[in-house]
Design a protein around this motif. Structure first.
Motif, short mmCIF file in Angstrom:
data_model
loop_
_atom_site.label_atom_id
_atom_site.label_comp_id
_atom_site.label_asym_id
_atom_site.label_seq_id
_atom_site.Cartn_x
_atom_site.Cartn_y
_atom_site.Cartn_z
N ALA A 59 0.84 -1.20 0.00
CA ALA A 59 0.00 0.00 0.00
C ALA A 59 0.87 1.25 0.00
N PHE A 60 0.38 2.27 -0.70
CA PHE A 60 1.04 3.57 -0.68
C PHE A 60 0.63 4.26 0.62
N VAL A 61 1.59 4.57 1.46
CA VAL A 61 1.30 5.04 2.82
C VAL A 61 1.54 6.55 2.91
N VAL A 62 0.53 7.26 3.38
CA VAL A 62 0.64 8.70 3.63
C VAL A 62 0.34 8.96 5.09
N VAL A 63 1.25 9.61 5.79
CA VAL A 63 0.97 10.05 7.15
C VAL A 63 0.37 11.45 7.07
N VAL A 64 -0.85 11.57 7.56
CA VAL A 64 -1.58 12.84 7.54
C VAL A 64 -1.55 13.42 8.95
N ASP A 65 -1.08 14.63 9.05
CA ASP A 65 -0.83 15.25 10.36
C ASP A 65 -1.80 16.41 10.59
N TYR A 115 9.57 22.94 12.11
CA TYR A 115 10.06 21.83 12.92
C TYR A 115 9.27 20.55 12.66
N VAL A 116 7.98 20.69 12.36
CA VAL A 116 7.16 19.49 12.17
C VAL A 116 7.57 18.71 10.92
N LEU A 117 8.20 19.39 9.94
CA LEU A 117 8.67 18.71 8.74
C LEU A 117 10.10 18.20 8.89
N ALA A 118 10.85 18.82 9.80
CA ALA A 118 12.25 18.46 9.97
C ALA A 118 12.36 17.01 10.45
N GLY A 119 13.20 16.25 9.79
CA GLY A 119 13.40 14.86 10.17
C GLY A 119 12.64 13.87 9.33
N ALA A 120 11.65 14.33 8.56
CA ALA A 120 10.91 13.42 7.69
C ALA A 120 11.82 12.88 6.60
N LEU A 168 6.90 9.41 13.50
CA LEU A 168 5.89 8.40 13.21
C LEU A 168 5.92 8.03 11.73
N ALA A 169 6.03 9.04 10.87
CA ALA A 169 6.10 8.77 9.44
C ALA A 169 7.32 7.92 9.10
N ASN A 170 8.45 8.22 9.72
CA ASN A 170 9.65 7.42 9.48
C ASN A 170 9.46 5.98 9.96
N ALA A 171 8.86 5.83 11.14
CA ALA A 171 8.67 4.49 11.71
C ALA A 171 7.73 3.66 10.84
N ARG A 172 6.73 4.29 10.24
CA ARG A 172 5.79 3.58 9.38
C ARG A 172 6.32 3.43 7.96
N GLN A 173 7.52 3.94 7.71
CA GLN A 173 8.11 3.92 6.37
C GLN A 173 7.13 4.49 5.34
N ALA A 174 6.56 5.63 5.70
CA ALA A 174 5.57 6.27 4.85
C ALA A 174 6.19 6.78 3.56
N ASP A 175 5.36 6.88 2.55
CA ASP A 175 5.80 7.43 1.26
C ASP A 175 5.70 8.95 1.24
N LEU A 176 4.78 9.50 2.03
CA LEU A 176 4.57 10.95 2.08
C LEU A 176 4.18 11.36 3.49
N PHE A 177 4.46 12.64 3.80
CA PHE A 177 4.03 13.24 5.06
C PHE A 177 3.33 14.55 4.71
N VAL A 178 2.07 14.69 5.13
CA VAL A 178 1.28 15.87 4.82
C VAL A 178 0.73 16.46 6.12
N SER A 179 1.16 17.67 6.46
CA SER A 179 0.72 18.33 7.68
C SER A 179 -0.30 19.41 7.32
N VAL A 209 -2.32 7.20 7.63
CA VAL A 209 -2.11 7.07 9.07
C VAL A 209 -2.15 8.48 9.65
N LEU A 210 -3.02 8.71 10.62
CA LEU A 210 -3.12 10.01 11.26
C LEU A 210 -2.15 10.10 12.44
N THR A 211 -1.49 11.24 12.58
CA THR A 211 -0.62 11.42 13.74
C THR A 211 -1.43 11.58 15.02
#
Length: 250
Positions: A23-29, A197-202, A87-98, A70-72
């Motif tokens: 599945a294509f995984v997106v973490v939605v924040d 800061y919320v994007l830093a580290g993704a 969380l996005a890194n741990a889930r090996q997400a394809d995208l992070f959208v805040s 996946v919601l934060t």
């Protein structure tokens, strides 16, 4: 013996063909939460409530496209800024959208409206982007480590495991922003860069969306309606789909 080997090879090939693609995984924040209300509109509408409502709709739209969201946070609770990308890194997400809502102080408070989209940079695009980042970055919880005030994200930019994540963040930002502007008929306030800061580290393409101004009474009323929230969610999902199509074509 040869016949058995042939049948085993055939069955293995069929099993591989039948196996579903990951599945294509997106973490939605959803921005803010808990003790952090975020921006508050003239009628008392709180950013943290609206972002959660919109994020849930985005998750549903992405699921309808065959992705997995996946919601934060899925309730009114506090989540440290650093934990969101983690969380996005741990889930090996394809995208992070805040997802956030904007606000303007002072005399322009009731007039400013429209959509802004951001991706990570050590330097802000302009004074407005600096102000937005400062407001969002102030949303740290008690006990969270203070970032280096001299350069809050330079280490992250230097240490990114995948340097392409930054360029893809830019492409994702433009793809989603275009859909938001046209899908909502909103004022185009541009795609910008800032040290969030919320994007830093993704470790994947990551964007922060300011999908409207809660400080603008008329825009806040629209953002509070299910129909408009669904328009926002549809535009975000369409932007993600457009980015994926362009990526596959490259």
């Amino acid at each position: 013996m040869l016949r058995a080997l042939f049948l085993l090879t055939l069955l293995s090939a069929r099993a591989a063909a039948a196996a579903p693609e990951p599945a294509f995984v997106v973490v939605v924040d959803p921005g803010h939460g808990g003790e952090k209300d975020g921006a508050v509109g003239p009628s008392g509408l709180r950013e943290k409530d609206l972002t959660l409502q919109i994020a849930r709709r985005v998750a549903a739209r992405l699921a309808a496209q065959g992705g997995r969201a996946v919601l934060t946070r899925d309730a009114d609770r506090a989540v440290p800024l650093a934990a969101r990308a983690a969380l996005a890194n741990a889930r090996q997400a394809d995208l992070f959208v805040s997802i956030h809502l904007n606000a303007m102080p002072g005399p322009a408070r009731g007039r400013a409206h429209g959509v802004e989209t951001y991706f990570l940079s050590a330097d802000a695009s302009d004074a407005s982007a600096t102000a937005v980042a400062a407001r969002e970055n102030a949303d740290r919880l008690a006990g969270e480590p203070e970032p280096d005030p001299r350069d809050p994200v330079s280490g992250i930019l230097q240490d990114l495991a995948d340097k392409d994540a930054l360029s893809e963040s830019s492409r994702l930002a433009y793809a989603v922003h275009e859909r938001l502007v046209h899908g909502l008929g909103a004022e185009d306030r541009g795609v910008k860069q800032a040290p969030f800061y919320v994007l830093a580290g993704a470790r994947m393409p990551a964007v922060l969306l300011e999908v409207g101004f809660v400080s603008n009474a008329a825009e806040a009323r629209r953002l509070a309606t299910p129909a408009y929230q669904d328009q926002v969610a549809r535009a975000i999902a369409e932007g993600v789909a457009a980015w994926r199509s362009a990526l596959a074509a490259r």
